[in-house]
Scaffold this motif. Structure first.
Motif, PDB file in Angstrom:
ATOM      1  N   UNK A 171       0.815  -1.219   0.000  1.00  0.00           N
ATOM      2  CA  UNK A 171       0.000   0.000   0.000  1.00  0.00           C
ATOM      3  C   UNK A 171       0.846   1.265   0.000  1.00  0.00           C
ATOM      4  N   UNK A 172       1.887   1.282   0.841  1.00  0.00           N
ATOM      5  CA  UNK A 172       2.711   2.481   0.953  1.00  0.00           C
ATOM      6  C   UNK A 172       4.088   2.113   1.470  1.00  0.00           C
ATOM      7  N   UNK A 173       5.004   3.045   1.355  1.00  0.00           N
ATOM      8  CA  UNK A 173       6.360   2.848   1.847  1.00  0.00           C
ATOM      9  C   UNK A 173       6.835   4.144   2.486  1.00  0.00           C
ATOM     10  N   UNK A 174       7.565   4.012   3.596  1.00  0.00           N
ATOM     11  CA  UNK A 174       8.073   5.178   4.323  1.00  0.00           C
ATOM     12  C   UNK A 174       9.585   5.097   4.398  1.00  0.00           C
ATOM     13  N   UNK A 175      10.244   6.248   4.282  1.00  0.00           N
ATOM     14  CA  UNK A 175      11.705   6.302   4.235  1.00  0.00           C
ATOM     15  C   UNK A 175      12.184   7.558   4.934  1.00  0.00           C
ATOM     16  N   UNK A 176      13.497   7.720   5.045  1.00  0.00           N
ATOM     17  CA  UNK A 176      14.059   8.832   5.817  1.00  0.00           C
ATOM     18  C   UNK A 176      15.375   9.278   5.198  1.00  0.00           C
ATOM     19  N   UNK A 177      15.785  10.494   5.545  1.00  0.00           N
ATOM     20  CA  UNK A 177      17.104  10.968   5.121  1.00  0.00           C
ATOM     21  C   UNK A 177      18.205  10.459   6.056  1.00  0.00           C
ATOM     22  N   UNK A 225      -9.178  -8.228   8.267  1.00  0.00           N
ATOM     23  CA  UNK A 225      -8.254  -7.246   8.830  1.00  0.00           C
ATOM     24  C   UNK A 225      -8.056  -6.115   7.834  1.00  0.00           C
ATOM     25  N   UNK A 226      -8.759  -5.019   8.054  1.00  0.00           N
ATOM     26  CA  UNK A 226      -8.662  -3.878   7.131  1.00  0.00           C
ATOM     27  C   UNK A 226      -7.465  -2.975   7.426  1.00  0.00           C
ATOM     28  N   UNK A 227      -6.884  -3.135   8.596  1.00  0.00           N
ATOM     29  CA  UNK A 227      -5.783  -2.251   8.982  1.00  0.00           C
ATOM     30  C   UNK A 227      -4.486  -2.632   8.288  1.00  0.00           C
ATOM     31  N   UNK A 228      -4.396  -3.878   7.836  1.00  0.00           N
ATOM     32  CA  UNK A 228      -3.165  -4.309   7.194  1.00  0.00           C
ATOM     33  C   UNK A 228      -2.067  -4.545   8.215  1.00  0.00           C
ATOM     34  N   UNK A 229      -0.848  -4.580   7.735  1.00  0.00           N
ATOM     35  CA  UNK A 229       0.287  -4.787   8.624  1.00  0.00           C
ATOM     36  C   UNK A 229       1.486  -3.995   8.135  1.00  0.00           C
ATOM     37  N   UNK A 230       2.415  -3.760   9.044  1.00  0.00           N
ATOM     38  CA  UNK A 230       3.610  -2.983   8.726  1.00  0.00           C
ATOM     39  C   UNK A 230       4.849  -3.842   8.934  1.00  0.00           C
ATOM     40  N   UNK A 231       5.746  -3.819   7.959  1.00  0.00           N
ATOM     41  CA  UNK A 231       7.019  -4.513   8.090  1.00  0.00           C
ATOM     42  C   UNK A 231       8.150  -3.503   7.924  1.00  0.00           C
ATOM     43  N   UNK A 232       9.347  -3.897   8.353  1.00  0.00           N
ATOM     44  CA  UNK A 232      10.514  -3.027   8.264  1.00  0.00           C
ATOM     45  C   UNK A 232      11.595  -3.714   7.442  1.00  0.00           C
ATOM     46  N   UNK A 233      12.268  -2.931   6.611  1.00  0.00           N
ATOM     47  CA  UNK A 233      13.278  -3.489   5.718  1.00  0.00           C
ATOM     48  C   UNK A 233      14.585  -2.723   5.821  1.00  0.00           C
ATOM     49  N   UNK A 234      15.657  -3.435   5.500  1.00  0.00           N
ATOM     50  CA  UNK A 234      16.975  -2.818   5.427  1.00  0.00           C
ATOM     51  C   UNK A 234      17.066  -2.041   4.115  1.00  0.00           C
ATOM     52  N   UNK A 235      17.319  -0.725   4.155  1.00  0.00           N
ATOM     53  CA  UNK A 235      17.319   0.067   2.922  1.00  0.00           C
ATOM     54  C   UNK A 235      18.504  -0.221   2.001  1.00  0.00           C
ATOM     55  N   UNK A 236      19.490  -0.995   2.479  1.00  0.00           N
ATOM     56  CA  UNK A 236      20.656  -1.320   1.664  1.00  0.00           C
ATOM     57  C   UNK A 236      20.509  -2.662   0.951  1.00  0.00           C
ATOM     58  N   UNK A 266      10.007   1.386   6.328  1.00  0.00           N
ATOM     59  CA  UNK A 266       8.788   0.664   6.702  1.00  0.00           C
ATOM     60  C   UNK A 266       7.854   0.581   5.500  1.00  0.00           C
ATOM     61  N   UNK A 267       7.115  -0.522   5.461  1.00  0.00           N
ATOM     62  CA  UNK A 267       6.236  -0.782   4.337  1.00  0.00           C
ATOM     63  C   UNK A 267       4.878  -1.236   4.858  1.00  0.00           C
ATOM     64  N   UNK A 268       3.827  -0.626   4.354  1.00  0.00           N
ATOM     65  CA  UNK A 268       2.469  -1.007   4.747  1.00  0.00           C
ATOM     66  C   UNK A 268       1.910  -1.980   3.722  1.00  0.00           C
ATOM     67  N   UNK A 269       1.451  -3.140   4.195  1.00  0.00           N
ATOM     68  CA  UNK A 269       0.937  -4.184   3.322  1.00  0.00           C
ATOM     69  C   UNK A 269      -0.536  -4.445   3.605  1.00  0.00           C
ATOM     70  N   UNK A 270      -1.264  -4.818   2.584  1.00  0.00           N
ATOM     71  CA  UNK A 270      -2.633  -5.273   2.778  1.00  0.00           C
ATOM     72  C   UNK A 270      -2.580  -6.632   3.459  1.00  0.00           C
ATOM     73  N   UNK A 271      -3.428  -6.831   4.433  1.00  0.00           N
ATOM     74  CA  UNK A 271      -3.415  -8.085   5.187  1.00  0.00           C
ATOM     75  C   UNK A 271      -3.931  -9.243   4.344  1.00  0.00           C
ATOM     76  N   UNK A 272      -3.391 -10.426   4.588  1.00  0.00           N
ATOM     77  CA  UNK A 272      -3.884 -11.631   3.928  1.00  0.00           C
ATOM     78  C   UNK A 272      -5.225 -12.063   4.499  1.00  0.00           C
ATOM     79  N   UNK A 273      -5.531 -11.543   5.679  1.00  0.00           N
ATOM     80  CA  UNK A 273      -6.811 -11.834   6.322  1.00  0.00           C
ATOM     81  C   UNK A 273      -7.844 -10.822   5.828  1.00  0.00           C
ATOM     82  N   UNK A 274      -8.889 -11.263   5.129  1.00  0.00           N
ATOM     83  CA  UNK A 274      -9.873 -10.311   4.589  1.00  0.00           C
ATOM     84  C   UNK A 274     -10.619  -9.525   5.663  1.00  0.00           C
TER      85      UNK A 274
END
Length: 404
Positions: free
Chosen positions: A76-82, A99-110, A89-97
């Motif tokens: 759904x969206x992605x968040x980043x920083x300087x 759950x409308x809030x979805x879920x957030x995961x965190x990734x290594x930017x490198x 951080x990345x917002x994903x649509x939930x696999x559970x129908x």
């Protein structure tokens, strides 16, 4: 109103709502530093080691790498920083129908590697539910919500009645009424400490209570916007049972037509373009005036080729001090930029109700004062109970003496 009546109101409200106010105060104190504690106990999720001789991946590269490994997940969206040490951080649509809030995961930017899940969320969510609804949920959640709201109103009356009850002492020795001594006798010590603590907390208590009711009643929230002269944002209103039934019947009818081969075909969702999102991010980074601690872009354009990026500068006082930039990638220009700093004071207040409730609106010192005030609610109530018990015990002893 006669002072004796104020006294009776003060003690009655304290006795009835004291335990609830203790729960609200403790849970509020725990929750007040939730963001800071979560960052402290999850260093491997919020931050990354900066590798040598390696550049941060672009937003497009991160999105493509993750999508390639997880083709069934909708981003759904992605968040980043300087900040080069900050995770993405990345917002994903939930696999559970459901759950409308979805879920957030965190990734290594490198590397676009998914970082460990956050720990401690359940702990703070419990205290959040305790603070808002006394942990009530489901069909009876409204009971907890209303108990908290009524207790909040009771706290306001307690503050006012306390001032009236202790006014002679305050008027006689204003500065001294803010102090107490451990050398005084038991009841005198409890009484002076109770009144002194109450005086310390008048302003924080009133602010916390008056802002807390913002989430309790729709009419109160609307009245606040009216009094502050700010237009109230429109909220998505849940459909009535009749509307929901009609919508369900319409969907079933459409599905039946498709199943019978009757004209209407299933609409294929428009694929999200990571290239377009990257164009918007590039323009944003060229136009933004200073470093930001967080910037978020929804991968679906708000309109045609227009993307909106919400961001917060590194020197922001609180987490609701957000700005936004509308970018048209077709024209490679910024159509509109709305900055928090450009808002009038009344607009800042109404868009920052939660930081105002927690004290963060006033910076770290305000957050600390509100934390202490919320924690001291327990001491305030307990000393009140002790004074009431002492008064009841003496009254009972006097009655027994008269009978004897």
């Amino acid at each position: 109103m006669h002072k004796k009546l104020w006294f009776q109101i003060h003690w009655l409200l304290g006795i009835v709502f004291g335990v609830t106010l203790i729960l609200i105060g403790i849970s509020g104190a725990v929750w007040s530093y939730q963001k800071e504690i979560m960052r402290l106990i999850n260093p491997d999720t919020y931050t990354v080691q900066i590798p040598q001789n390696k550049e941060i991946l672009t937003v497009q590269e991160i999105l493509e790498k993750y999508q390639e490994q997880n083709p069934d997940r909708k981003i759904n969206s992605i968040s980043f920083s300087t900040d080069n040490s900050s995770s993405v951080s990345m917002s994903l649509a939930s696999l559970d129908p459901n759950n409308r809030r979805g879920e957030t995961i965190y990734l290594n930017p490198y590397t676009a590697e998914v970082l460990p899940e956050l720990v401690g969320g359940d702990f703070f969510n419990f205290f959040f539910r305790l603070h808002r609804w006394l942990t009530f949920s489901g069909d009876i959640q409204y009971i907890g919500k209303n108990v908290v709201a009524i207790s909040t109103i009771a706290c306001i009356v307690l503050v006012i009645s306390g001032i009236v009850v202790y006014w002679p002492r305050i008027r006689h020795a204003f500065l001294k009424s803010f102090t107490f001594s451990f050398k005084t006798k038991k009841r005198a010590f409890l009484s002076t400490m109770h009144s002194a603590v109450g005086l310390w907390l008048i302003i924080p208590f009133l602010l916390m209570c008056l802002t807390g009711l913002y989430w309790s009643y729709d009419w109160y929230r609307s009245a606040m916007f009216t009094v502050m002269g700010v237009e109230q944002p429109k909220r998505n209103v849940a459909p009535t049972p009749q509307q929901a039934q009609q919508n369900q019947q319409a969907r079933q009818g459409q599905e039946g037509q498709r199943g019978q081969g009757g004209g209407t075909q299933r609409e294929i969702p428009k694929p999200v373009s990571f290239v377009d999102a990257q164009k918007a991010v590039d323009i944003f980074n060229q136009k933004v005036e200073k470093d930001y601690v967080n910037a978020s872009i929804r991968l679906t354009p708000t309109k045609d080729t227009i993307y909106t990026i919400s961001y917060r500068f590194v020197d922001a006082t609180h987490f609701r001090e957000t700005n936004s930039m509308d970018i048209d990638i077709a024209k490679s220009e910024v159509l509109k930029e709305a900055k928090y700093s450009d808002k009038k004071l009344n607009e800042k207040i109404m868009s920052s109700m939660l930081p105002l409730h927690s004290g963060e609106f006033f910076g770290w010192i305000g957050q600390l004062i509100f934390f202490i005030s919320s924690a001291l609610m327990s001491l305030f109530v307990i000393t009140g109970y002790m004074l009431y018990y002492d008064r009841w015990k003496k009254k009972r002893a006097k009655e027994q003496k008269l009978r004897g």
